[in-house]
Design a protein around this motif. Sequence first.
Motif, PDB file in Angstrom:
ATOM      1  N   ILE A   1       0.832  -1.206   0.000  1.00  0.00           N
ATOM      2  CA  ILE A   1       0.000   0.000   0.000  1.00  0.00           C
ATOM      3  C   ILE A   1       0.863   1.250   0.000  1.00  0.00           C
ATOM      4  CG2 ILE A   1      -1.625   1.338   1.399  1.00  0.00           C
ATOM      5  CD1 ILE A   1      -2.823  -1.374   2.281  1.00  0.00           C
ATOM      6  N   ASP A   2       1.941   1.233   0.804  1.00  0.00           N
ATOM      7  CA  ASP A   2       2.838   2.390   0.854  1.00  0.00           C
ATOM      8  C   ASP A   2       3.472   2.652  -0.507  1.00  0.00           C
ATOM      9  OD1 ASP A   2       4.526   4.461   2.144  1.00  0.00           O
ATOM     10  OD2 ASP A   2       6.139   3.028   1.774  1.00  0.00           O
ATOM     11  N   PHE A   3       3.958   1.596  -1.155  1.00  0.00           N
ATOM     12  CA  PHE A   3       4.584   1.770  -2.465  1.00  0.00           C
ATOM     13  C   PHE A   3       3.563   2.174  -3.524  1.00  0.00           C
ATOM     14  CE2 PHE A   3       8.102  -1.222  -0.996  1.00  0.00           C
ATOM     15  CZ  PHE A   3       8.999  -0.183  -0.831  1.00  0.00           C
ATOM     16  N   ALA A   4       2.383   1.537  -3.498  1.00  0.00           N
ATOM     17  CA  ALA A   4       1.386   1.786  -4.535  1.00  0.00           C
ATOM     18  C   ALA A   4       0.820   3.199  -4.480  1.00  0.00           C
ATOM     19  CB  ALA A   4       0.256   0.758  -4.423  1.00  0.00           C
ATOM     20  N   PHE A   5       0.634   3.726  -3.276  1.00  0.00           N
ATOM     21  CA  PHE A   5      -0.040   5.015  -3.136  1.00  0.00           C
ATOM     22  C   PHE A   5       0.884   6.169  -2.757  1.00  0.00           C
ATOM     23  CE2 PHE A   5      -3.348   1.828  -2.508  1.00  0.00           C
ATOM     24  CZ  PHE A   5      -4.304   2.279  -3.413  1.00  0.00           C
ATOM     25  N   ARG A   6       2.151   5.882  -2.419  1.00  0.00           N
ATOM     26  CA  ARG A   6       3.078   6.963  -2.098  1.00  0.00           C
ATOM     27  C   ARG A   6       4.347   6.901  -2.939  1.00  0.00           C
ATOM     28  NH1 ARG A   6       7.710   7.623   0.106  1.00  0.00           N
ATOM     29  NH2 ARG A   6       7.828   5.414   0.661  1.00  0.00           N
ATOM     30  N   ALA A   7       5.125   5.812  -2.786  1.00  0.00           N
ATOM     31  CA  ALA A   7       6.456   5.756  -3.380  1.00  0.00           C
ATOM     32  C   ALA A   7       6.433   5.739  -4.904  1.00  0.00           C
ATOM     33  CB  ALA A   7       7.204   4.535  -2.846  1.00  0.00           C
ATOM     34  N   VAL A   8       5.617   4.868  -5.496  1.00  0.00           N
ATOM     35  CA  VAL A   8       5.580   4.780  -6.964  1.00  0.00           C
ATOM     36  C   VAL A   8       5.065   6.072  -7.601  1.00  0.00           C
ATOM     37  CG1 VAL A   8       4.562   3.580  -8.930  1.00  0.00           C
ATOM     38  CG2 VAL A   8       5.462   2.268  -6.993  1.00  0.00           C
ATOM     39  N   PRO A   9       3.943   6.641  -7.138  1.00  0.00           N
ATOM     40  CA  PRO A   9       3.509   7.929  -7.713  1.00  0.00           C
ATOM     41  C   PRO A   9       4.555   9.030  -7.532  1.00  0.00           C
ATOM     42  CG  PRO A   9       1.712   6.925  -6.507  1.00  0.00           C
ATOM     43  CD  PRO A   9       2.929   6.111  -6.196  1.00  0.00           C
ATOM     44  N   ALA A  10       5.231   9.049  -6.379  1.00  0.00           N
ATOM     45  CA  ALA A  10       6.270  10.059  -6.147  1.00  0.00           C
ATOM     46  C   ALA A  10       7.420   9.884  -7.129  1.00  0.00           C
ATOM     47  CB  ALA A  10       6.776   9.980  -4.707  1.00  0.00           C
ATOM     48  N   MET A  11       7.825   8.631  -7.376  1.00  0.00           N
ATOM     49  CA  MET A  11       8.897   8.366  -8.327  1.00  0.00           C
ATOM     50  C   MET A  11       8.480   8.748  -9.748  1.00  0.00           C
ATOM     51  SD  MET A  11      11.953   7.429  -8.878  1.00  0.00           S
ATOM     52  CE  MET A  11      12.432   6.695  -7.315  1.00  0.00           C
TER      53      MET A  11
END
Length: 238
Positions: A217-227
Amino acid sequence: MPTESGDYFDRSVKGPSPLSSTIFIGLRWADLPLQYYLLQRGWGASIIQRLGGQPVHLGTGGGILSLAPYHTAVCAMALGSTVKHTVYQLVVLDTKVPVSIAALIGTMNSIINSMNTLLSLWTVTSLAPVPPSLPSSSAFYIGVGLYSIGILTELVAELQRKRFKSDPLNKGKPYFGGLWSLATNINYGGYILWRAGYALACGGVSWGLFCGSLHFIDFAFRAVPAMERYCTKRVSFE
């Protein structure tokens, strides 16, 4: 706290950050004696008893660690995570990281590892066998397998991309070779696998699923969009 981009630091600011690196690496290596003392010195069992739980029988094993095989494996997974993070910090990372973020990430990793260790000691969640030996539960071996595959995938993928970007001819180019040909964010996938596997081997299926889902969830909704925002911004300025 995340920046406006959703990331924890500005990836466009390149260069070394010696103090942040020292703090982060120091915290990661300090995690190893912490996990060992939770197991071998009885700190973890004492915490569980104070919380009203029943710790497993630790038993002892040969060698330097003097731990039963199961809890030796728990310590080994903590060591693997520390080595991986150290290599990333010294070899891969090329971005300035604020001291506060380095301290936060280092501390959070120790908290997660400590929760894994404590759950490996609690009779309700531990996969420790009786008498102490290697577990017969398939969940343990699946967890160790996921951990091994995930941590190697993340590390190898990051080293492959680092090698590609170290070539001046590739400046500003995205890398789609090696493991990155399998998935755009293969390193994040590797991280989710090894964190979920580590949790599974220590605390059972429910804890493994919870940790894996939390990181996903952290990667899908924060890290990936930020990248993606960071990469789009770079392309727009080149």
